[in-house]
Design a protein around this motif. Structure first.
Motif, PDB file in Angstrom:
ATOM      1  N   GLU A  74       2.441  18.960   8.059  1.00 32.92           N
ATOM      2  CA  GLU A  74       3.302  17.999   7.377  1.00 32.92           C
ATOM      3  C   GLU A  74       2.667  16.617   7.305  1.00 32.92           C
ATOM      4  N   PHE A  75       3.110  15.827   6.351  1.00 31.95           N
ATOM      5  CA  PHE A  75       2.668  14.445   6.177  1.00 31.95           C
ATOM      6  C   PHE A  75       3.884  13.516   6.188  1.00 31.95           C
ATOM      7  N   VAL A  76       3.646  12.251   6.537  1.00 35.98           N
ATOM      8  CA  VAL A  76       4.625  11.198   6.291  1.00 35.98           C
ATOM      9  C   VAL A  76       4.128  10.412   5.082  1.00 35.98           C
ATOM     10  N   GLU A  77       4.943  10.343   4.041  1.00 38.96           N
ATOM     11  CA  GLU A  77       4.604   9.586   2.837  1.00 38.96           C
ATOM     12  C   GLU A  77       5.168   8.171   2.997  1.00 38.96           C
ATOM     13  N   VAL A  78       4.283   7.181   2.951  1.00 36.60           N
ATOM     14  CA  VAL A  78       4.672   5.795   3.218  1.00 36.60           C
ATOM     15  C   VAL A  78       4.453   4.966   1.960  1.00 36.60           C
ATOM     16  N   THR A  79       5.515   4.337   1.466  1.00 33.47           N
ATOM     17  CA  THR A  79       5.416   3.423   0.324  1.00 33.47           C
ATOM     18  C   THR A  79       6.153   2.133   0.687  1.00 33.47           C
ATOM     19  N   PRO A  80       5.972   1.065  -0.087  1.00 36.50           N
ATOM     20  CA  PRO A  80       6.649  -0.196   0.248  1.00 36.50           C
ATOM     21  C   PRO A  80       8.168  -0.087   0.332  1.00 36.50           C
TER      22      PRO A  80
ATOM     23  N   TYR B  10       0.837  -1.204   0.000  1.00 31.42           N
ATOM     24  CA  TYR B  10       0.000   0.000   0.000  1.00 31.42           C
ATOM     25  C   TYR B  10       0.872   1.255   0.000  1.00 31.42           C
ATOM     26  N   GLU B  11       0.375   2.281  -0.691  1.00 29.84           N
ATOM     27  CA  GLU B  11       0.960   3.622  -0.642  1.00 29.84           C
ATOM     28  C   GLU B  11      -0.050   4.542   0.018  1.00 29.84           C
ATOM     29  N   LEU B  12       0.399   5.344   0.986  1.00 29.26           N
ATOM     30  CA  LEU B  12      -0.512   6.275   1.650  1.00 29.26           C
ATOM     31  C   LEU B  12       0.286   7.376   2.317  1.00 29.26           C
ATOM     32  N   MET B  13      -0.419   8.366   2.817  1.00 26.39           N
ATOM     33  CA  MET B  13       0.186   9.420   3.627  1.00 26.39           C
ATOM     34  C   MET B  13      -0.556   9.482   4.957  1.00 26.39           C
ATOM     35  N   VAL B  14       0.182   9.798   6.032  1.00 29.18           N
ATOM     36  CA  VAL B  14      -0.442   9.907   7.353  1.00 29.18           C
ATOM     37  C   VAL B  14      -0.049  11.240   7.977  1.00 29.18           C
ATOM     38  N   GLY B  15      -0.991  11.798   8.729  1.00 30.41           N
ATOM     39  CA  GLY B  15      -0.754  13.085   9.372  1.00 30.41           C
ATOM     40  C   GLY B  15      -0.257  12.930  10.795  1.00 30.41           C
ATOM     41  N   LYS B  16      -0.082  14.059  11.450  1.00 26.79           N
ATOM     42  CA  LYS B  16       0.424  14.074  12.822  1.00 26.79           C
ATOM     43  C   LYS B  16      -0.602  13.449  13.771  1.00 26.79           C
ATOM     44  N   PRO B  17      -0.164  12.609  14.734  1.00 23.61           N
ATOM     45  CA  PRO B  17      -1.106  12.050  15.710  1.00 23.61           C
ATOM     46  C   PRO B  17      -1.723  13.163  16.565  1.00 23.61           C
ATOM     47  N   GLU B  18      -2.997  13.017  16.852  1.00 23.36           N
ATOM     48  CA  GLU B  18      -3.708  13.968  17.707  1.00 23.36           C
ATOM     49  C   GLU B  18      -4.500  13.198  18.750  1.00 23.36           C
ATOM     50  N   ILE B  19      -4.732  13.829  19.886  1.00 21.31           N
ATOM     51  CA  ILE B  19      -5.483  13.152  20.941  1.00 21.31           C
ATOM     52  C   ILE B  19      -6.981  13.220  20.656  1.00 21.31           C
ATOM     53  N   VAL B  20      -7.709  12.282  21.264  1.00 25.22           N
ATOM     54  CA  VAL B  20      -9.172  12.283  21.185  1.00 25.22           C
ATOM     55  C   VAL B  20      -9.692  13.091  22.372  1.00 25.22           C
ATOM     56  N   VAL B  21     -10.411  14.151  22.084  1.00 22.36           N
ATOM     57  CA  VAL B  21     -10.969  15.006  23.146  1.00 22.36           C
ATOM     58  C   VAL B  21     -12.463  14.742  23.243  1.00 22.36           C
ATOM     59  N   ARG B  22     -12.991  14.650  24.456  1.00 22.34           N
ATOM     60  CA  ARG B  22     -14.432  14.450  24.619  1.00 22.34           C
ATOM     61  C   ARG B  22     -14.993  15.461  25.614  1.00 22.34           C
ATOM     62  N   SER B  23     -16.293  15.663  25.563  1.00 21.15           N
ATOM     63  CA  SER B  23     -16.955  16.638  26.440  1.00 21.15           C
ATOM     64  C   SER B  23     -17.880  15.929  27.409  1.00 21.15           C
ATOM     65  N   GLU B  24     -17.828  16.345  28.674  1.00 21.21           N
ATOM     66  CA  GLU B  24     -18.722  15.821  29.708  1.00 21.21           C
ATOM     67  C   GLU B  24     -19.186  16.978  30.578  1.00 21.21           C
ATOM     68  N   ASN B  25     -20.506  17.166  30.682  1.00 20.46           N
ATOM     69  CA  ASN B  25     -21.093  18.226  31.500  1.00 20.46           C
ATOM     70  C   ASN B  25     -20.504  19.598  31.159  1.00 20.46           C
ATOM     71  N   GLY B  26     -20.296  19.836  29.878  1.00 19.74           N
ATOM     72  CA  GLY B  26     -19.781  21.126  29.452  1.00 19.74           C
ATOM     73  C   GLY B  26     -18.280  21.289  29.621  1.00 19.74           C
ATOM     74  N   ARG B  27     -17.598  20.251  30.129  1.00 17.23           N
ATOM     75  CA  ARG B  27     -16.147  20.331  30.314  1.00 17.23           C
ATOM     76  C   ARG B  27     -15.434  19.588  29.185  1.00 17.23           C
ATOM     77  N   ARG B  28     -14.314  20.128  28.744  1.00 13.47           N
ATOM     78  CA  ARG B  28     -13.512  19.500  27.694  1.00 13.47           C
ATOM     79  C   ARG B  28     -12.456  18.614  28.355  1.00 13.47           C
ATOM     80  N   LEU B  29     -12.503  17.323  28.056  1.00 13.89           N
ATOM     81  CA  LEU B  29     -11.602  16.369  28.710  1.00 13.89           C
ATOM     82  C   LEU B  29     -10.613  15.790  27.708  1.00 13.89           C
TER      83      LEU B  29
END
Length: 642
Positions: A609-615, A412-431
């Motif tokens: 930026e991206f990481v370009e990944v090829t075989p 497979y050939e693809l590009m991947v971006g920078k890892p980011e955290i998963v943010v969720r909201s509870e009772n109006g608060r950003r966690l």
């Protein structure tokens, strides 16, 4: 190698090795019927690199699973190429051994917290666990994680202190740390009364007391039969089976690996598949297998308590139940911890796209990700605003890097971006997710480590000095702070730090955090890199490419020592002239470029930026290749802050 042709049913030959003293289990217990043998189901759980797979190796060798003249390899359970290269277990796997007529089903589990989903499924299949701890390093974050899951499932543990032959082994002190960990996890009095076995898995020796005269793993096998309860379940009750793993065979198609909780499953019977949406789909069981050593053996029926492989059931997924069609009684679906990290996978749009890969379209990438979801329940895939990109959610950088590496090896050939955290909201608060980070480093680097983690909002919880010249520090740190931390920490401690992390919970969003402090050296044109050009550029920073490498405009060729990006001409050639020069014969000395592995590349890239990944290649590039249209880095930082 298939051992089904062998007529003998091996027991153990502890004192004289696998070649001598081999007797059949029938002579020891008076039966050779696999349906009447007592069963024990256990999982081996531990922190990464504490010796789980090596211990399973020794158990298989001493069980007579292998023929005397069979060629053996180390870590036979690590069958995946990536597992063997990295020396870690990635996928949970099943095997079976026999001890004096008792069938012991063993599940070898991953030790890295990014693959915790594999451990959670494995614990559903078993009735007890072997908790393996390094006699020198003691309990580490993944030990805590897997032990917490085992205690919550009320599985009785056998504590195994491995690597007792290490010069710095401290079994007594480590055992005290384990008791403290049990108490910290609110273990009951019954759970605190666990048996302890001391092992050297590499030599295949187990002791009930350090220094006793044991020369084999027999004390461990006896403890398994004695301490782990036989599986509960009534063979005459309504059929209840839960699928915990999937495999694929070229001949049989999808193979479901499952635990029979109640009833008896017979070949040729009509059963109901309880889907995750609550519907019941009728199907016929065509092939049944039980585990024997490293192989699968066909069976006519499998009773409650055993682990079974079922072939020919199309569309079955992990977590679904197999139950009686006339009187369905499905089990509760598996619950897996939520992912904490997300990355964008997209098609390769670089000028070199399609040169090296076989699968390059968004349809190919989507099909591969959907296939991965069938066997990897801790992953999620979401659509983005465009049809060319997919948001992949997982447990950590390593888990996603393993997926990307597997895909590139498949063409497979693809590009991947920078890892980011998963943010969720509870009772109006950003966690945001909070990690427990454990760093083991020499005493001389304490100040450097604390300063670095301070900039990433790390808060020290504990520091322990074992008077060995090394210090262990525990921090609470937002998951964002771990992105790119490993490479920077290894540089600052000269490669001496050991870094382990574990999801601890969720906390309020901690605000902005320091980004990468350096810019990138970006090629301003396409061509082939030259030694002459690199010689002039290498003073500006650290290079990622050597000479005679094809580059394109917008490709990142190095790391700038300053915080701004710099466009450079890496294809410049020395002009030939007939004029004499005092520096004409000056030798060109090039500093070797930094080898950017996939993990290092993912840690390095910024938001633009991206990481370009090829075989065949791993390249770094800007999202916008044209320098005239590309925003300056200070503009990116300002925009992200706003």
């Amino acid at each position: 190698m298939d051992l089904r042709c062998c007529s003998w049913n091996p027991s153990f030959a502890f004192d004289s090795g696998i070649d001598q003293g081999r007797k059949t289990a029938e002579s020891l217990v008076g039966t050779n019927d696999p349906m009447t043998k007592p069963i024990r189901n256990i999982a081996i759980i531990a922190h990464v690199d504490h010796g789980k797979t090596t211990l399973v190796d020794a158990m298989l060798r001493q069980s007579g699973t292998f023929r005397a003249n069979q060629e053996l390899i180390e870590r036979v359970m690590d069958s995946n190429d990536l597992e063997r290269e990295r020396g870690i277990t990635i996928l949970a796997k099943n095997t079976e051994i026999e001890y004096h007529g008792t069938k012991i089903n063993i599940v070898d589990t991953p030790g890295h917290s990014d693959f915790g989903g594999e451990v959670e499924r494995a614990l559903r299949m078993v009735d007890g666990v072997i908790v393996l701890v390094d006699a020198s390093e003691g309990p580490l974050p993944q030990t805590r994680y897997v032990l917490q899951k085992a205690l919550a499932a009320k599985l009785p543990p056998i504590m195994v202190l491995n690597k007792i032959d290490r010069p710095d082994a401290r079994p007594a002190a480590v055992l005290d740390e384990i008791y403290d960990l049990f108490i910290d996890l609110d273990a009951t009095e019954d759970q605190l009364d666990f048996p302890v076995v001391y092992t050297n898995a590499k030599l295949g020796v187990a002791h009930l007391a350090v220094g006793d005269d044991s020369t084999s793993l027999q004390p461990l096998f006896e403890q398994i039969v004695k301490s782990i309860p036989a599986p509960a379940g009534d063979p005459e009750a309504v059929l209840q089976i839960q699928v915990t793993n999937l495999d694929y065979s070229e001949f049989l198609g999808r193979v479901a690996i499952a635990r029979v909780f109640q009833g008896t499953l017979k070949r040729g019977t009509e059963v109901g598949i309880a889907k995750l949406d609550g519907s019941i789909v009728p199907t016929k069981i065509t092939k049944l297998f039980t585990f024997r050593g490293l192989n699968r053996e066909e069976a006519e029926e499998v009773k409650a308590g055993d682990i079974v492989a079922i072939a020919g059931v199309e569309g079955i997924q992990i977590g679904e139940s197999i139950t009686d069609l006339a009187n369905p009684s499905p089990l509760e679906p598996l619950t897996i911890d939520e992912p904490t990290l997300t990355m964008v996978f997209t098609i390769n749009t670089s000028p070199f796209a399609g040169r090296e890969g076989q699968y390059v379209t968004s349809r190919d990438i989507r099909a591969r990700l959907e296939k991965e979801l069938l066997t990897n329940v801790s992953l999620r895939v979401e659509d983005t605003g465009t049809t060319d990109a997919f948001r992949v959610l997982g447990r950590g950088e390593l888990q996603l890097a393993i997926l990307i590496e597997t895909m590139r090896r498949e063409g497979y050939e693809l590009m991947v971006g920078k890892p980011e955290i998963v943010v969720r909201s509870e009772n109006g608060r950003r966690l945001e997710p909070l990690e427990l980070l454990v760093i083991d480093c020499p005493e001389t680097f304490i100040g450097i480590v604390m300063e670095l983690l301070g900039t990433r909002r790390g808060e020290m919880k504990k520091m322990v000095n074992h008077n060995s010249g090394r210090v262990r520090m525990e921090f609470s740190i937002p998951s964002r702070g771990l992105i790119g931390l490993r490479s920077q920490l290894m540089t600052d401690t000269r490669g001496t730090a050991l870094i382990h992390s574990l999801l601890e919970g969720w906390t309020e969003y901690a605000g902005d955090m320091a980004m990468r402090l350096t810019g990138a050296l970006v090629s301003d044109r396409s061509g082939v890199s030259t030694a002459y050009a690199i010689w002039g550029i290498q003073e500006r920073g650290e290079m990622f490419v050597g000479s005679a490498i094809e580059v394109y405009e917008g490709m990142i060729v190095g790391e700038n020592s300053r915080e701004d990006d710099m466009n450079v001409n890496i294809t410049k050639e020395k002009k030939q002239t007939n004029m004499r020069s005092s520096s004409a014969d000056e030798a060109i000395r090039l500093i070797p470029p930094r080898d950017m592995t996939l993990e290092k590349a993912i840690e390095f890239i910024a938001d633009d930026e991206f990481v370009e990944v090829t075989p065949k290649s791993i390249r770094l590039r800007k999202k916008v290749l044209d320098a005239k249209r590309r925003p300056k880095r200070w503009q990116e930082i300002k925009a992200s802050a706003e």
